[in-house]
Motif scaffolding. Structure first.
Motif, short mmCIF file in Angstrom:
data_model
loop_
_atom_site.label_atom_id
_atom_site.label_comp_id
_atom_site.label_asym_id
_atom_site.label_seq_id
_atom_site.Cartn_x
_atom_site.Cartn_y
_atom_site.Cartn_z
N PHE A 191 10.28 -7.50 -22.30
CA PHE A 191 9.70 -6.26 -22.93
C PHE A 191 9.79 -6.38 -24.45
O PHE A 191 9.32 -5.56 -25.27
CB PHE A 191 11.24 -5.19 -22.96
CG PHE A 191 10.98 -4.39 -21.52
CD1 PHE A 191 10.33 -3.32 -21.17
CD2 PHE A 191 11.96 -5.07 -20.38
CE1 PHE A 191 10.52 -2.77 -20.01
CE2 PHE A 191 11.71 -4.63 -18.98
CZ PHE A 191 11.28 -3.45 -18.76
N PHE A 192 10.03 -7.75 -24.75
CA PHE A 192 10.14 -8.10 -26.31
C PHE A 192 9.15 -9.26 -26.34
O PHE A 192 9.59 -10.47 -26.42
CB PHE A 192 11.45 -8.30 -26.94
CG PHE A 192 12.27 -7.12 -26.99
CD1 PHE A 192 11.77 -5.97 -27.68
CD2 PHE A 192 13.34 -6.90 -25.96
CE1 PHE A 192 12.59 -4.88 -27.86
CE2 PHE A 192 13.92 -5.59 -26.14
CZ PHE A 192 13.71 -4.77 -26.88
N THR A 193 7.78 -9.36 -26.24
CA THR A 193 6.98 -10.50 -26.11
C THR A 193 6.70 -11.16 -27.26
O THR A 193 6.17 -12.32 -27.60
CB THR A 193 5.52 -10.17 -25.49
OG1 THR A 193 5.06 -9.06 -26.01
CG2 THR A 193 5.97 -9.68 -23.73
N LYS A 194 6.97 -10.41 -28.53
CA LYS A 194 6.50 -10.85 -29.87
C LYS A 194 7.74 -10.29 -30.94
O LYS A 194 8.05 -9.20 -30.76
CB LYS A 194 5.41 -10.39 -30.43
CG LYS A 194 5.03 -10.75 -31.75
CD LYS A 194 3.54 -10.49 -32.00
CE LYS A 194 3.17 -10.92 -33.73
NZ LYS A 194 2.21 -10.33 -34.21
N ASP A 195 8.14 -11.11 -31.70
CA ASP A 195 9.13 -10.85 -32.61
C ASP A 195 10.46 -9.87 -32.04
O ASP A 195 10.66 -8.70 -32.32
CB ASP A 195 8.76 -9.97 -33.66
CG ASP A 195 7.51 -10.55 -34.52
OD1 ASP A 195 7.68 -11.95 -34.53
OD2 ASP A 195 6.41 -10.01 -35.23
N PRO A 196 11.04 -10.59 -31.30
CA PRO A 196 12.23 -9.65 -30.65
C PRO A 196 13.38 -9.46 -31.72
O PRO A 196 13.35 -9.99 -32.69
CB PRO A 196 12.98 -10.79 -29.75
CG PRO A 196 12.64 -12.01 -30.06
CD PRO A 196 11.25 -12.11 -30.95
N PRO A 197 14.18 -8.27 -31.50
CA PRO A 197 15.22 -7.77 -32.36
C PRO A 197 16.22 -8.64 -32.33
O PRO A 197 16.60 -9.53 -31.67
CB PRO A 197 15.64 -6.34 -31.86
CG PRO A 197 15.15 -6.60 -30.13
CD PRO A 197 14.08 -7.51 -30.15
N ALA A 198 17.23 -8.20 -33.41
CA ALA A 198 18.51 -8.70 -33.42
C ALA A 198 19.44 -8.43 -32.28
O ALA A 198 19.11 -7.14 -31.93
CB ALA A 198 19.13 -8.53 -34.85
N ARG A 199 20.25 -9.11 -31.90
CA ARG A 199 20.88 -8.70 -30.60
C ARG A 199 22.38 -9.49 -30.63
O ARG A 199 22.55 -10.58 -31.26
CB ARG A 199 20.13 -9.11 -29.51
CG ARG A 199 20.56 -8.61 -28.07
CD ARG A 199 19.87 -9.30 -27.06
NE ARG A 199 20.43 -10.60 -26.50
CZ ARG A 199 20.04 -11.13 -25.38
NH1 ARG A 199 18.80 -10.77 -25.02
NH2 ARG A 199 20.55 -12.02 -24.92
N GLU A 200 23.34 -8.55 -30.12
CA GLU A 200 24.28 -9.38 -29.60
C GLU A 200 24.83 -9.02 -28.00
O GLU A 200 24.28 -8.01 -27.63
CB GLU A 200 25.62 -8.94 -30.37
CG GLU A 200 26.17 -7.64 -30.29
CD GLU A 200 25.66 -6.87 -31.55
OE1 GLU A 200 25.31 -7.30 -32.31
OE2 GLU A 200 25.25 -5.76 -31.24
N THR A 201 25.30 -9.79 -27.48
CA THR A 201 25.61 -9.72 -26.01
C THR A 201 27.35 -9.90 -25.86
O THR A 201 27.39 -11.08 -26.29
CB THR A 201 24.81 -10.67 -25.01
OG1 THR A 201 23.19 -10.47 -25.18
CG2 THR A 201 24.89 -10.41 -23.45
N VAL A 202 27.83 -8.96 -25.15
CA VAL A 202 29.17 -9.17 -24.92
C VAL A 202 29.53 -8.88 -23.59
O VAL A 202 28.93 -8.05 -22.74
CB VAL A 202 30.00 -8.33 -25.85
CG1 VAL A 202 29.76 -8.70 -27.39
CG2 VAL A 202 29.60 -6.78 -25.75
#
Length: 122
Positions: free
Chosen positions: A92-103
């Motif tokens: 869903f984010f093919t260019k310039d993905p957002p900042a993110r955290e995964t927990v």
């Protein structure tokens, strides 16, 4: 500035006292989305895909898309699903993905395996 409540009838209605999304000053805050319809199926990719589709519907109701997302948070019931979730999420984010955290969390609403929230800007 006043806040604007965003709602899409294509995404699940809130299951508590919260809005699907709130927009203020050009920023959209999308509440955590789940895929209760496919939870428990054992297919984390299908569950993640439905979550992302729900987010897409809400973004669309605000006149935005995935390219407007600047931050996301992924909550996983099991970190062993990280690679599979990443695969679907990344599509869903093919260019310039957002900042993110995964927990990893102990439990999620309706006993789903993944919940994702995002912040988007105009």
């Amino acid at each position: 500035m006043p806040k604007k409540i965003i709602f899409s009838d294509k995404a699940p209605a809130p299951i508590g006292p919260y809005s699907q999304a709130v927009q203020v000053n050009g920023t959209l805050y999308v509440s955590g989305q789940i895929a209760a319809d496919v939870a428990g199926s054992g297919d984390i990719k299908a569950e993640t895909g439905m979550v992302m589709q729900n987010i897409g519907h809400i973004l669309g109701a605000a006149g935005l898309g995935f390219s407007n997302v600047v931050k996301s948070t992924i909550f996983l019931k099991n970190m062993d699903d990280f690679t599979s979730v990443n695969e679907v999420y990344g599509s869903f984010f093919t260019k310039d993905p957002p900042a993110r955290e995964t927990v990893q969390v102990a439990r999620l609403p309706k006993d789903v395996n993944v919940e994702i929230s995002v912040v988007a800007v105009e």
